[in-house]
Motif scaffolding. Structure first.
Motif, short mmCIF file in Angstrom:
data_model
loop_
_atom_site.label_atom_id
_atom_site.label_comp_id
_atom_site.label_asym_id
_atom_site.label_seq_id
_atom_site.Cartn_x
_atom_site.Cartn_y
_atom_site.Cartn_z
N MET A 77 0.85 -1.17 0.00
CA MET A 77 0.00 0.00 0.00
C MET A 77 0.90 1.23 0.00
O MET A 77 1.74 1.39 0.88
CB MET A 77 -0.90 -0.04 1.23
CG MET A 77 -1.85 1.14 1.30
SD MET A 77 -3.02 1.10 2.66
CE MET A 77 -4.09 -0.21 2.18
N ASN A 78 0.71 2.10 -0.98
CA ASN A 78 1.54 3.29 -1.04
C ASN A 78 0.93 4.44 -0.23
O ASN A 78 -0.17 4.31 0.32
CB ASN A 78 1.80 3.70 -2.49
CG ASN A 78 0.53 4.10 -3.21
OD1 ASN A 78 -0.42 4.55 -2.62
ND2 ASN A 78 0.54 3.92 -4.53
N SER A 79 1.62 5.54 -0.16
CA SER A 79 1.19 6.66 0.68
C SER A 79 -0.13 7.26 0.22
O SER A 79 -0.94 7.70 1.04
CB SER A 79 2.26 7.75 0.67
OG SER A 79 3.44 7.27 1.26
N THR A 80 -0.37 7.29 -1.08
CA THR A 80 -1.63 7.83 -1.59
C THR A 80 -2.81 6.98 -1.14
O THR A 80 -3.83 7.51 -0.68
CB THR A 80 -1.58 7.92 -3.12
OG1 THR A 80 -0.48 8.74 -3.50
CG2 THR A 80 -2.87 8.49 -3.69
N GLN A 81 -2.66 5.69 -1.25
CA GLN A 81 -3.74 4.79 -0.84
C GLN A 81 -3.96 4.86 0.67
O GLN A 81 -5.10 4.86 1.13
CB GLN A 81 -3.41 3.36 -1.24
CG GLN A 81 -3.43 3.14 -2.73
CD GLN A 81 -2.88 1.78 -3.11
OE1 GLN A 81 -2.08 1.20 -2.38
NE2 GLN A 81 -3.31 1.27 -4.25
N LEU A 82 -2.89 4.94 1.42
CA LEU A 82 -3.00 5.04 2.87
C LEU A 82 -3.69 6.35 3.28
O LEU A 82 -4.53 6.37 4.16
CB LEU A 82 -1.63 4.94 3.52
CG LEU A 82 -1.60 4.91 5.04
CD1 LEU A 82 -2.39 3.73 5.57
CD2 LEU A 82 -0.17 4.85 5.51
N ASP A 95 8.71 -0.95 12.34
CA ASP A 95 9.39 -1.06 11.04
C ASP A 95 10.84 -0.61 11.13
O ASP A 95 11.60 -0.77 10.18
CB ASP A 95 8.69 -0.22 9.98
CG ASP A 95 7.42 -0.86 9.49
OD1 ASP A 95 7.24 -2.06 9.72
OD2 ASP A 95 6.61 -0.14 8.87
#
Length: 58
Positions: free
Chosen positions: A1-6, A44
């Motif tokens: 999941m990339n930052s835009t989706q998050l 992480d």
């Protein structure tokens, strides 16, 4: 999941909290989301909290 989706997912969840629970639910979701984000960063290994504890001072 990339930052835009998050970011999109976070916005949708906060919007639902406002729509169904009012400002109190929005604030609770925002605070708990921020805490979860910080915990995830620590797990992480992308956020080092050792400077806050003072343990690494020799």
């Amino acid at each position: 999941m990339n930052s835009t989706q998050l970011g999109l997912l976070t916005g949708l969840v906060l919007g639902l909290a406002v729509a169904f629970g009012g400002f109190g639910a929005f604030a609770a979701v925002a605070v708990l989301g921020a805490i979860g984000f910080l915990v995830g960063r620590v797990l992480d290994g992308k956020l080092d909290l050792s400077q806050l504890s003072g343990r690494d001072r020799g």
